[in-house]
Write an enzyme that holds these catalytic residues in place. Structure first.
Site, PDB file in Angstrom:
ATOM      1  N   TYR A  95      11.146   8.956   1.284  1.00  0.00           N
ATOM      2  CA  TYR A  95      11.188   7.960   0.212  1.00  0.00           C
ATOM      3  C   TYR A  95      11.858   8.466  -1.079  1.00  0.00           C
ATOM      4  CZ  TYR A  95       7.971   5.658   3.373  1.00  0.00           C
ATOM      5  OH  TYR A  95       7.416   5.077   4.483  1.00  0.00           O
ATOM      6  N   ARG A 120      13.388   4.391  12.267  1.00  0.00           N
ATOM      7  CA  ARG A 120      12.145   5.168  12.284  1.00  0.00           C
ATOM      8  C   ARG A 120      11.324   4.860  13.545  1.00  0.00           C
ATOM      9  NH1 ARG A 120       9.327   4.766   6.638  1.00  0.00           N
ATOM     10  NH2 ARG A 120       8.202   6.531   7.546  1.00  0.00           N
ATOM     11  N   PRO A 162       0.799  -1.230   0.000  1.00  0.00           N
ATOM     12  CA  PRO A 162       0.000   0.000   0.000  1.00  0.00           C
ATOM     13  C   PRO A 162       0.830   1.279   0.000  1.00  0.00           C
ATOM     14  CG  PRO A 162      -0.145  -1.121   2.115  1.00  0.00           C
ATOM     15  CD  PRO A 162       0.526  -2.067   1.162  1.00  0.00           C
ATOM     16  N   ASN A 163       0.335   2.237  -0.767  1.00  0.00           N
ATOM     17  CA  ASN A 163       0.897   3.598  -0.877  1.00  0.00           C
ATOM     18  C   ASN A 163       2.195   3.675  -1.663  1.00  0.00           C
ATOM     19  OD1 ASN A 163      -1.176   4.906   0.735  1.00  0.00           O
ATOM     20  ND2 ASN A 163      -0.284   3.815   2.478  1.00  0.00           N
ATOM     21  N   HIS A 171      12.762  -2.618   1.748  1.00  0.00           N
ATOM     22  CA  HIS A 171      12.238  -1.319   2.199  1.00  0.00           C
ATOM     23  C   HIS A 171      13.147  -0.221   1.666  1.00  0.00           C
ATOM     24  CE1 HIS A 171       9.422  -3.319   4.783  1.00  0.00           C
ATOM     25  NE2 HIS A 171      10.414  -4.099   5.175  1.00  0.00           N
ATOM     26  N   ALA A 223       3.275  -0.835   4.795  1.00  0.00           N
ATOM     27  CA  ALA A 223       2.771  -0.823   6.175  1.00  0.00           C
ATOM     28  C   ALA A 223       2.363  -2.222   6.658  1.00  0.00           C
ATOM     29  CB  ALA A 223       1.595   0.136   6.287  1.00  0.00           C
ATOM     30  N   GLU A 245      12.609  -9.441   1.222  1.00  0.00           N
ATOM     31  CA  GLU A 245      11.842  -8.305   1.754  1.00  0.00           C
ATOM     32  C   GLU A 245      12.638  -7.018   1.526  1.00  0.00           C
ATOM     33  OE1 GLU A 245      11.321  -8.567   5.999  1.00  0.00           O
ATOM     34  OE2 GLU A 245      10.507  -6.536   6.125  1.00  0.00           O
ATOM     35  N   ASN A 273       7.858  -5.611  -1.130  1.00  0.00           N
ATOM     36  CA  ASN A 273       7.847  -4.536  -0.144  1.00  0.00           C
ATOM     37  C   ASN A 273       6.411  -4.480   0.373  1.00  0.00           C
ATOM     38  OD1 ASN A 273       7.830  -2.267   1.394  1.00  0.00           O
ATOM     39  ND2 ASN A 273       8.893  -0.961  -0.077  1.00  0.00           N
ATOM     40  N   ARG A 276       4.759  11.049  -2.306  1.00  0.00           N
ATOM     41  CA  ARG A 276       4.564  10.780  -0.891  1.00  0.00           C
ATOM     42  C   ARG A 276       5.852  11.029  -0.104  1.00  0.00           C
ATOM     43  NH1 ARG A 276       4.795   4.488   1.057  1.00  0.00           N
ATOM     44  NH2 ARG A 276       4.143   5.031   3.143  1.00  0.00           N
TER      45      ARG A 276
HETATM   46  C1  DQA Z   1       8.332   1.040   3.737  1.00  0.00           C
HETATM   47  C2  DQA Z   1       8.445   1.226   5.235  1.00  0.00           C
HETATM   48  C3  DQA Z   1       7.100   1.010   5.914  1.00  0.00           C
HETATM   49  O1  DQA Z   1       7.213   1.193   7.308  1.00  0.00           O
HETATM   50  C4  DQA Z   1       6.089   2.002   5.375  1.00  0.00           C
HETATM   51  O2  DQA Z   1       4.821   1.758   5.935  1.00  0.00           O
HETATM   52  C5  DQA Z   1       6.023   2.032   3.899  1.00  0.00           C
HETATM   53  C6  DQA Z   1       7.264   1.928   3.130  1.00  0.00           C
HETATM   54  C7  DQA Z   1       9.663   1.371   2.999  1.00  0.00           C
HETATM   55  O3  DQA Z   1       9.792   0.957   1.859  1.00  0.00           O
HETATM   56  O4  DQA Z   1      10.515   2.037   3.556  1.00  0.00           O
HETATM   57  O5  DQA Z   1       4.974   2.255   3.312  1.00  0.00           O
HETATM   58  O6  DQA Z   1       8.038  -0.321   3.468  1.00  0.00           O
END
Ligand code: DQA
Length: 175
Positions: free
Chosen positions: A33, A117, A20-21, A110, A87, A108, A84, A28
């Site tokens: 990011y 964080r 998501p997102n 990020h 959240a 995985e 990825n 964003r």
């Molecule tokens: C994320 C880190 C997560 O905590 C966050 O909710 C994201 C992006 C990252 O790529 O740094 O949406 O996965």
């Protein structure tokens, strides 16, 4: 020789799953990011895949169940997964269970360093069922994940080919 194993020999396939997102990358929270859009990250991954003879497919969803469905579809289709979960990393037992169920090497990823964080981001529910985690290198995290998954798939292929050669040898000796 099963169909899945045959695919291992012919062409490796990686499925990239974005949570998501991540479709909002480039808009964003750029301070966290960066400015790069998801499509541009995917173009770079595509380039790496082409150079290394790997098939690649991309999927993004804001819905947990759709991510679980896509993971399940990877069975018999992909030799490696890069995910990825965004959240959902910190909340989703369903995504963790799906990764464990499919038994396909999964990396995985990020963009941000989740351990630098907020505390709620320090726990990854998926990490224990993944081959490894790459966190904190921005879009370069995805490139590193491609290198890692290519390495794992090459090792799998080499192991499979060695087993096939050994079996062929044994059946020759049995004759
Ligand atoms: C994320 C880190 C997560 O905590 C966050 O909710 C994201 C992006 C990252 O790529 O740094 O949406 O996965």
């Amino acid at each position: 020789m099963g169909k899945i194993q045959l695919k291992v020999i012919i062409k490796m396939k990686v499925v990239v799953i974005q949570g998501p997102n991540l479709n909002m990358l480039g808009h964003r929270e750029q301070n966290i990011y960066g400015p790069m859009k998801l499509d541009d990250i995917h173009k770079q991954m595509q380039g790496f895949a082409e150079q290394n003879g790997i098939k690649i497919e991309f999927f993004q969803s804001n819905l947990e169940g759709e991510i679980v469905d896509r993971l399940q579809e990877c069975m018999g289709e992909a030799n490696g997964v890069i995910i990825n979960p965004a959240a959902y990393t910190h909340t989703s037992i369903a995504i963790r269970d799906a990764i464990a169920a499919i038994q396909i090497p999964t990396i995985e990823v990020h963009l941000s360093n989740i351990y630098q964080r907020e505390e709620f981001r320090h726990t990854s529910l998926v990490a224990p069922v993944c081959a490894g985690q790459i966190s904190g290198f921005g879009p370069f995290s995805y490139h590193m994940a491609m290198i890692a998954i290519a390495q794992i798939m090459n090792e799998m292929k080499a192991r499979y080919e060695a087993e096939q050669a050994q079996q062929a040898q044994q059946s020759l000796q049995a004759q």
